[in-house]
Design a protein around this motif. Sequence first.
Motif, PDB file in Angstrom:
ATOM      1  N   MET A 284       0.824  -1.205   0.000  1.00  0.00           N
ATOM      2  CA  MET A 284       0.000   0.000   0.000  1.00  0.00           C
ATOM      3  C   MET A 284       0.860   1.257   0.000  1.00  0.00           C
ATOM      4  O   MET A 284       0.610   2.212  -0.733  1.00  0.00           O
ATOM      5  CB  MET A 284      -0.922  -0.002   1.211  1.00  0.00           C
ATOM      6  N   MET A 285       1.911   1.255   0.822  1.00  0.00           N
ATOM      7  CA  MET A 285       2.788   2.417   0.892  1.00  0.00           C
ATOM      8  C   MET A 285       3.496   2.639  -0.432  1.00  0.00           C
ATOM      9  O   MET A 285       3.621   3.776  -0.907  1.00  0.00           O
ATOM     10  CB  MET A 285       3.812   2.225   2.012  1.00  0.00           C
ATOM     11  N   ASN A 286       3.953   1.558  -1.048  1.00  0.00           N
ATOM     12  CA  ASN A 286       4.612   1.684  -2.350  1.00  0.00           C
ATOM     13  C   ASN A 286       3.680   2.269  -3.389  1.00  0.00           C
ATOM     14  O   ASN A 286       4.098   3.033  -4.271  1.00  0.00           O
ATOM     15  CB  ASN A 286       5.106   0.314  -2.815  1.00  0.00           C
ATOM     16  N   SER A 287       2.391   1.904  -3.328  1.00  0.00           N
ATOM     17  CA  SER A 287       1.430   2.368  -4.331  1.00  0.00           C
ATOM     18  C   SER A 287       1.181   3.866  -4.231  1.00  0.00           C
ATOM     19  O   SER A 287       0.690   4.474  -5.172  1.00  0.00           O
ATOM     20  CB  SER A 287       0.103   1.618  -4.168  1.00  0.00           C
ATOM     21  N   MET A 288       1.521   4.472  -3.095  1.00  0.00           N
ATOM     22  CA  MET A 288       1.297   5.901  -2.911  1.00  0.00           C
ATOM     23  C   MET A 288       2.530   6.734  -3.251  1.00  0.00           C
ATOM     24  O   MET A 288       2.525   7.947  -3.080  1.00  0.00           O
ATOM     25  CB  MET A 288       0.867   6.178  -1.462  1.00  0.00           C
TER      26      MET A 288
END
Length: 463
Positions: free
Chosen positions: A358-362
């Motif tokens: 999730m963090m990577n996707s942001m």
Amino acid sequence: MALKAASKDQSDDGVKKHSAHESFEAHGDADKISFVGKKVRYDLFVTDTVVNFTGKRRHAYAINGQLPAPTLFFTEGDTAEIYLHNRLKKEETSLHWHGVILPNPQDGVPYLTTKRIGPGETHLYTFKVVQNGTYWYHSHSGLQEQAGMYGALVFNKRDSGMMMNKYKEVLPVVLSEWTDEKPSQVMRRLHTANDWYAIKKGSVQSYAEAIRYNAFGTKLKNEWLRMKAMDVSDVYYDRFLINGRPENEVPQLKAGDKIRLRVVNAGASSYFWLNYAGGKITVVANDGNDVEPVEVDRLIVGVSETYDVEVTVPENMSYEFRATPEDRTKHASLWLGSGHKMPAPDLPRLKYFEGMKMMNSMMKMNGDMKPMGHKMSLQKMDMNQVMYPELQGQTMSHEMEGMENGSSHGQHSTHAMPAGDSITHDEQQGTIKQIIRNILVRCIRKLCPKSRGNVRNAGWTWC
């Protein structure tokens, strides 16, 4: 050692107490009661002490020889007189009354609202109790709170007799944590921003683990973005405590007994999940304010929050009321009842790679944050929720996939902004500030009406 509800005028720890029942005077009919507030005095002595939670002796701070500090009881309308006696050899000290409406000079923050209390000195805190509920107090000097200087603060309602008739016991439950490291050493490690605490907790995600969980690409991208391993709690703690012990017992409870627990999260940095082996938990108050009762399987308590909850002992056995930190490494227990022990359910290990994904996707590949705009709802920002195994298959992962694909499934969320609006960053900030202002104004009008005069000018002590 059994946990007992305080009911004596003179407690075993030497704190002078006044019975709440002395504050009531009946006139005429039994249901017509007039309340006369009174002065209630406590003498609190701060000393150095030595504790041993892990087999190693460590320095801590005690109030009246206790860790946590003794629970202080008042009734709405009383005048509190609290004498703090500093018996530390070299350090100054203080006490801050968390969440309490009081005159600013009594707030307890040295050099800001209240004078310093040096070694050998005594200071009087005095204020009128104008609210009821569960609160807490703690040191605001150096890192004394992290080493034991905290305790529960209970403001009973004027008609508290009704509450005592409803429950078999009303018990303070102070949650906290302990590390054998000195608080200053913990601060030093946090400033270095390394993974040492994550390594000790076993929450560092290796490449081998990534392959095992089919998340090699996620781990590789995380390294490319120079992101650290996922974790939800920054500090490794040796023990988690309920009322100063990893385990406590209330053996006198029997089948059918209903108990009200006044839960205080006095932890330095830990959020706690609460669950109960005897069934549902009924939440009846939060941060000193009564709420519409709601039954839950579990609830999470943030740092400095308080909750009043009801639980019932279903059978003549011992049921675990468990507090588990957010990183789910250990837990503390309060056993209600006696006999065969019924443990509360274990909370499963967090799905760290889901949070990492999730963090990577942001983030962009150069490490900058992607512009989210109106497509990012508040729900999508809850990273911890995607990491909870017990929530697998619910809407969070579906919404995140929509965000990654450029669509906005979150438009159907009650938190989502209308898709047709074009909202700038400044407009978003303005809207958030206006919402916060409206909430604060509403709270002030409700809690501090004009009729209370000087109360409207009292200092707000939320932290």
